[in-house]
Design an enzyme around this catalytic site. Sequence first.
Site, PDB file in Angstrom:
ATOM      1  N   SER A 162      -4.841 -14.165   2.283  1.00 39.50           N
ATOM      2  CA  SER A 162      -5.619 -13.140   1.609  1.00 39.50           C
ATOM      3  C   SER A 162      -5.780 -13.522   0.152  1.00 39.50           C
ATOM      4  O   SER A 162      -4.797 -13.721  -0.564  1.00 39.50           O
ATOM      5  CB  SER A 162      -4.918 -11.777   1.722  1.00 39.50           C
ATOM      6  OG  SER A 162      -5.645 -10.772   1.050  1.00 39.50           O
ATOM      7  N   ARG A 163      -7.017 -13.695  -0.266  1.00 38.19           N
ATOM      8  CA  ARG A 163      -7.360 -14.021  -1.653  1.00 38.19           C
ATOM      9  C   ARG A 163      -6.842 -15.397  -2.054  1.00 38.19           C
ATOM     10  O   ARG A 163      -6.448 -15.613  -3.206  1.00 38.19           O
ATOM     11  CB  ARG A 163      -6.867 -12.928  -2.599  1.00 38.19           C
ATOM     12  CG  ARG A 163      -7.269 -11.544  -2.156  1.00 38.19           C
ATOM     13  CD  ARG A 163      -6.799 -10.460  -3.086  1.00 38.19           C
ATOM     14  NE  ARG A 163      -7.679 -10.351  -4.236  1.00 38.19           N
ATOM     15  CZ  ARG A 163      -7.700  -9.311  -5.039  1.00 38.19           C
ATOM     16  NH1 ARG A 163      -6.906  -8.296  -4.816  1.00 38.19           N
ATOM     17  NH2 ARG A 163      -8.519  -9.264  -6.064  1.00 38.19           N
ATOM     18  N   GLY A 167     -13.148   1.152   4.245  1.00 42.13           N
ATOM     19  CA  GLY A 167     -12.173   2.020   3.597  1.00 42.13           C
ATOM     20  C   GLY A 167     -12.802   3.380   3.370  1.00 42.13           C
ATOM     21  O   GLY A 167     -13.717   3.489   2.554  1.00 42.13           O
ATOM     22  N   TYR A 191       0.831  -1.197   0.000  1.00 43.38           N
ATOM     23  CA  TYR A 191       0.000   0.000   0.000  1.00 43.38           C
ATOM     24  C   TYR A 191       0.870   1.254   0.000  1.00 43.38           C
ATOM     25  O   TYR A 191       1.660   1.473   0.927  1.00 43.38           O
ATOM     26  CB  TYR A 191      -0.925   0.017   1.216  1.00 43.38           C
ATOM     27  CG  TYR A 191      -1.991  -1.049   1.222  1.00 43.38           C
ATOM     28  CD1 TYR A 191      -2.201  -1.887   0.130  1.00 43.38           C
ATOM     29  CD2 TYR A 191      -2.809  -1.237   2.335  1.00 43.38           C
ATOM     30  CE1 TYR A 191      -3.177  -2.864   0.143  1.00 43.38           C
ATOM     31  CE2 TYR A 191      -3.796  -2.211   2.358  1.00 43.38           C
ATOM     32  CZ  TYR A 191      -3.972  -3.021   1.256  1.00 43.38           C
ATOM     33  OH  TYR A 191      -4.946  -3.993   1.277  1.00 43.38           O
ATOM     34  N   ARG A 246     -12.836   7.793  -6.874  1.00 42.43           N
ATOM     35  CA  ARG A 246     -11.717   6.868  -7.095  1.00 42.43           C
ATOM     36  C   ARG A 246     -11.699   6.354  -8.528  1.00 42.43           C
ATOM     37  O   ARG A 246     -10.631   6.181  -9.127  1.00 42.43           O
ATOM     38  CB  ARG A 246     -11.827   5.686  -6.112  1.00 42.43           C
ATOM     39  CG  ARG A 246     -10.711   4.673  -6.222  1.00 42.43           C
ATOM     40  CD  ARG A 246     -10.890   3.529  -5.238  1.00 42.43           C
ATOM     41  NE  ARG A 246     -10.937   3.983  -3.850  1.00 42.43           N
ATOM     42  CZ  ARG A 246     -11.051   3.170  -2.802  1.00 42.43           C
ATOM     43  NH1 ARG A 246     -11.141   1.870  -2.993  1.00 42.43           N
ATOM     44  NH2 ARG A 246     -11.088   3.646  -1.572  1.00 42.43           N
TER      45      ARG A 246
END
Length: 390
Positions: free
Chosen positions: A211-212, A346, A142, A287
């Site tokens: 994750s995923r 978020g 990130y 976004r």
Amino acid sequence: MLAARTRTVGSQISEEDPKLRKLSGLPIESKDKSPKKASESGKDSSLSPSGQTQLRARQLALVREVEVNWYLKLWELSSEHTTAYTTGMPHRNLGKSGLRVSCLGLGTWVTFGGQISDEVAERLMTIAYESGVNLFDTAEVYAAGKAEVILGSIIKKKGWRRSSLVITTKLYWGGKAETERGLSRKHIIEEIVRAMTHVINQGMAMYWGTSRWSAMEIMEAYSVARQFNMIPPVCEQAEYHLFQREKVEVQLPELYHKIGVGAMTWSPLACGIISGKYGNGVPESSRASLKCYQWLKERIVSEEGRKQQNKLKDLSPIAERLGCTLPQLAVAWCLRNEGVSSVLLGSSTPEQLIENLGAIQVLPKMTSHVVNEIDNILRNKPYSKKDYRS
């Protein structure tokens, strides 16, 4: 600590205390080893995987309540001393581990070190923390590592007790060099399970998850951990919202019952699609207007995207009837799944975060009738094999 995949975007209850055994609602092993019927053990084999998950979650919550009441009584305290009481934020176990996490967490993807300033990031974390959030999620990729630094700096500046926080980070995409990314020993010490076991044994992390990952990959990691006496994952971080349901509602409940892996979900508003801001196109400040999120814009303006916007319009009367906004309804809908340990939010503004945190007040209103209404509009409820047989 979570190992990511690269795909598209306290105290025990004494067995001598029959009162606690009765209150817990769980079959606690005692001196009486005689076999019991399925109905006596509190497990209904006719329940679907999601139903079993919800039953188990309720049982664990009841046990937790008994434990907390016992602890408070022992130290002559009251429930008013607990964070859950003062903030109203429910907490849940992360999978079948003993780790307690707030049912809403704060994510830092896109925002920290990118879309927002450090001052706004501090404001967001402060609002979340004071609202009872103890789970903060980040990743080394990130903002090229800036998100982790900003999050750590804010915690240090605020002087919050580290023991009161649960920080999750993810590994895979690191630096530009070949040795700075992936899940190799060079990057995180050794191939995944052995690496995570080492990280935990060295005190660098308390738990690890995925994750995923696919259900098959998670099961494989668990099998390797058990075979070589290592530490298995406790959770999977998965995308979950009104338009993305299959994995969390069908695959993960089965993993929860078999190996205790919980669900930590992200993107409850589908990258802002469910927020309502894209009902009339893509605003310049959104976004989806950013160059690096062209894929999101394409998704919004596609035929499927238009269908989703129509469904959101049909959901608006339900939100109005419940006295909430559409984003609050969407987040509460995610939370109504008791197999979900925590939903990561978020937000780019304090106003957005405060609005989304308000979903806690909507959760008690998510009755089976309301959920069925939503399902009838969405028409995308996944079914497991057991559901089909029934």
